[in-house]
Design a protein around this motif. Structure first.
Motif, PDB file in Angstrom:
ATOM      1  N   THR A   1       2.218  -0.458   4.129  1.00  0.00           N
ATOM      2  CA  THR A   1       1.663  -1.678   4.743  1.00  0.00           C
ATOM      3  C   THR A   1       1.221  -2.648   3.658  1.00  0.00           C
ATOM      4  O   THR A   1       1.078  -2.254   2.497  1.00  0.00           O
ATOM      5  CB  THR A   1       0.441  -1.355   5.623  1.00  0.00           C
ATOM      6  OG1 THR A   1      -0.515  -0.701   4.794  1.00  0.00           O
ATOM      7  CG2 THR A   1       0.834  -0.502   6.811  1.00  0.00           C
TER       8      THR A   1
ATOM      9  N   ASN B   1       0.842  -1.206   0.000  1.00  0.00           N
ATOM     10  CA  ASN B   1       0.000   0.000   0.000  1.00  0.00           C
ATOM     11  C   ASN B   1       0.871   1.248   0.000  1.00  0.00           C
ATOM     12  O   ASN B   1       2.078   1.168   0.241  1.00  0.00           O
ATOM     13  CB  ASN B   1      -0.898   0.030   1.240  1.00  0.00           C
ATOM     14  CG  ASN B   1      -1.901  -1.106   1.209  1.00  0.00           C
ATOM     15  OD1 ASN B   1      -2.378  -1.477   0.145  1.00  0.00           O
ATOM     16  ND2 ASN B   1      -2.170  -1.669   2.372  1.00  0.00           N
ATOM     17  N   GLN B   2       0.211   2.390  -0.227  1.00  0.00           N
ATOM     18  CA  GLN B   2       0.965   3.657  -0.258  1.00  0.00           C
ATOM     19  C   GLN B   2       1.680   3.925   1.062  1.00  0.00           C
ATOM     20  O   GLN B   2       2.769   4.477   1.106  1.00  0.00           O
ATOM     21  CB  GLN B   2       0.004   4.808  -0.549  1.00  0.00           C
ATOM     22  CG  GLN B   2      -0.242   4.919  -2.044  1.00  0.00           C
ATOM     23  CD  GLN B   2      -1.204   6.021  -2.363  1.00  0.00           C
ATOM     24  OE1 GLN B   2      -1.897   6.518  -1.501  1.00  0.00           O
ATOM     25  NE2 GLN B   2      -1.240   6.381  -3.629  1.00  0.00           N
ATOM     26  N   ASP B   3       1.025   3.524   2.154  1.00  0.00           N
ATOM     27  CA  ASP B   3       1.643   3.780   3.477  1.00  0.00           C
ATOM     28  C   ASP B   3       2.643   2.700   3.869  1.00  0.00           C
ATOM     29  O   ASP B   3       3.078   2.629   5.011  1.00  0.00           O
ATOM     30  CB  ASP B   3       0.551   3.908   4.548  1.00  0.00           C
ATOM     31  CG  ASP B   3      -0.312   2.666   4.605  1.00  0.00           C
ATOM     32  OD1 ASP B   3      -0.027   1.697   3.838  1.00  0.00           O
ATOM     33  OD2 ASP B   3      -1.263   2.634   5.418  1.00  0.00           O
TER      34      ASP B   3
END
Ligand code: ADP
Length: 484
Positions: A141, A137-139
């Motif tokens: 995770t 994911n972008q973050d």
């Protein structure tokens, strides 16, 4: 050391506590199911979805349009699906999103698919695991995915492997929203609950407090107190019962006052007579006549019978006079009792009966019943001075009735005359010497025997008092011999 007694919790406190516990329990359950168990629930639902999709694919393994079916299923459910044969040859494969997924990696190599087939086939033909998605994911995770592999055999006998992959969306944000909701909901429910509890407590406790105050006044002897019958059904019933108690108490109080007035009058009159006649006889030698002595004896007898009545009733009511039941001839008992009245030459006492009847009862006490009824009939009898006694037998019961032709009793008083100290005629006449206890003694004795009794009366024509007792078999040893 004496411990201070704790004051019991009031109605308001108890209702508030009840509501508090209810709200706490509901809040805790909401929190448990909505927050704590959200993820496991979600995961279970996802797994069930994947398994259901696998079954749909299995049903179409042999069909021509397998690929179309898999595509459709993939679009409808968001589950990525790959179908291969035992060699790892892909027969169909659809991705649910563009994101990099676990199946991408697998389906790129026939060898890897074949290995997976062998591995799963050797380990029971089914595998379910939750693994991390290869997509970052972008973050930074990575989500989790449910991976389900199943090996099955088509009706044509061919081995197939179905691999399904479904992403588990993180529930953190949903959980946060739900947490806010649950907290708000619990707070609102708590506020509403407190308001409702206070309202209910007020509705119940207000009439109870008023009743408590009223009962205190009643306890201080103000029997005119009345209780307002309002509020909940039970509270109304309580007020009704208290009103009834207050009414009865004021009745008893009235009767007590009457008794005191009557008894003191009844005691004083004979005492005055005895004293007067005694003094006359002491001071005037010529007055020392048998007639005057008789007056003193008669008055002393009146006193004795009044005191005896009072004693009898208090003993009967206290239950200290036990029943001494024997089998006796009731008819004979009445007959011999009527002989006592022989000296009342003006009166007639016709006694009608068909046969002698035996009963199991306390002979002395039943005689007293008849005696009291006949005495009343004499006291209140009419001009013809006839007191009629009847004995009838019906359905195993003997009924004895005493009828006079006197002034009668008003209908509304018929119920009250059985009460202690009750007199229809409140103005105490010397001619009617009753203490107001005779019928109460009758009632007590018959109640002790389990007998029934009653009165019918017509104003101006007279009254009939009656009682009934069960007839007993005449025992052989008590068979009457010839009687004179
Ligand atoms: P008392 O000793 O005053 O007669 P009772 O308990 O025997 O008391 O009777 C209660 C009241 O019932 C009497 O005061 C009288 O008013 C009424 N009563 C009883 N018997 C008769 C009757 N035979 N005829 C009319 N009134 C009666």
């Amino acid at each position: 050391m004496a411990r201070r007694k704790r004051r019991p919790m009031g109605l308001r406190g108890q209702i508030l506590c009840g509501f508090g516990v209810l709200i706490l329990v509901v809040g805790a359950l909401l929190w448990l199911f909505q927050i704590v168990l959200l993820e496991p629930f979600y995961r279970t639902v996802k797994t069930a979805e994947v398994k259901a999709a696998a079954e749909v694919v299995q049903r179409h393994l042999d069909s021509e349009d397998l690929d179309d079916q898999v595509e459709q299923l993939c679009l409808n459910t968001g589950i990525s699906i790959v179908v291969t044969d035992e060699m790892g040859q892909m027969l169909s494969g659809w991705k649910a999103s563009r994101k990099e997924c676990y199946l991408d990696n697998l389906s790129q190599s026939r060898l890897r698919l074949a290995d997976l087939f062998d591995d799963v086939n050797l380990n029971g033909g089914r595998r379910l695991e939750v693994v991390r998605s290869p997509f970052v994911n972008q973050d930074g995770t990575r989500n989790q995915v449910v991976l389900y592999v199943t090996i099955c055999r088509t009706p044509a006998g061919l081995n197939r492997m179905v691999v399904l992959e479904s992403e588990i969306t993180p529930v953190d944000s949903i959980r946060e929203t739900l947490l806010v909701q649950v907290t708000t909901l619990t707070a609102v429910t708590a506020a509403l609950g407190v308001a409702l509890a206070l309202f209910i407590a007020r509705r119940i406790s207000r009439p109870l407090t008023a009743m408590n105050e009223g009962a205190k006044v009643l306890g201080r002897g103000d029997y005119a107190t009345r209780f307002e019958e309002r509020g909940a059904r039970e509270v109304r019933e309580l007020a009704g019962t208290l009103n009834y108690a207050a009414q009865e108490l004021s009745k008893v109080e009235g009767l007590r006052r009457d008794l005191l007035a009557n008894v003191s009058h009844d005691l004083r009159t004979p005492l005055t007579m005895i004293k007067g006649y005694g003094e006359v006889m002491r001071d005037l030698p010529g007055e020392n006549t048998p007639e005057n002595v008789q007056v003193i004896i008669d008055e002393a007898e009146r006193l004795t019978s009044l005191v005896n009545d009072l004693l009898d009733l208090s003993k009967l009511e206290a239950g200290v006079l036990p029943l001494e039941k024997t089998r006796f001839n009731l008819t004979e008992s009445i007959r011999s009792m009527l002989h006592r009245y022989d000296k009342l030459a003006d009166y007639r006492f016709p006694f009608y009966f068909q046969q002698d009847v035996w009963v199991d009862a306390d002979e002395l006490k039943i005689s007293q019943v008849v005696y009291n009824l006949v005495n009343n009939a004499i006291t209140y009898s009419g001009q013809d001075k006839t007191i009629t006694l009847r004995q009838t037998v019906e359905e195993g019961k003997v009924r004895v009735s005493v009828t006079d032709t006197g002034e009668g009793i008003p209908q509304d008083k018929l119920k009250d005359i059985w009460e202690r100290y009750y007199k229809v005629d409140k103005e105490h006449k010397r001619a009617q010497m009753g203490s107001g206890l005779g019928l109460s003694i009758v009632k007590n004795i018959l109640d002790m025997h389990g007998g029934t009794y009653g009165v019918t009366s017509t104003l101006g024509q007279g009254s009939t008092f009656w009682f009934e007792l069960p007839v007993a078999q005449q025992s052989p040893e008590s068979l009457p011999g010839p009687r004179g």
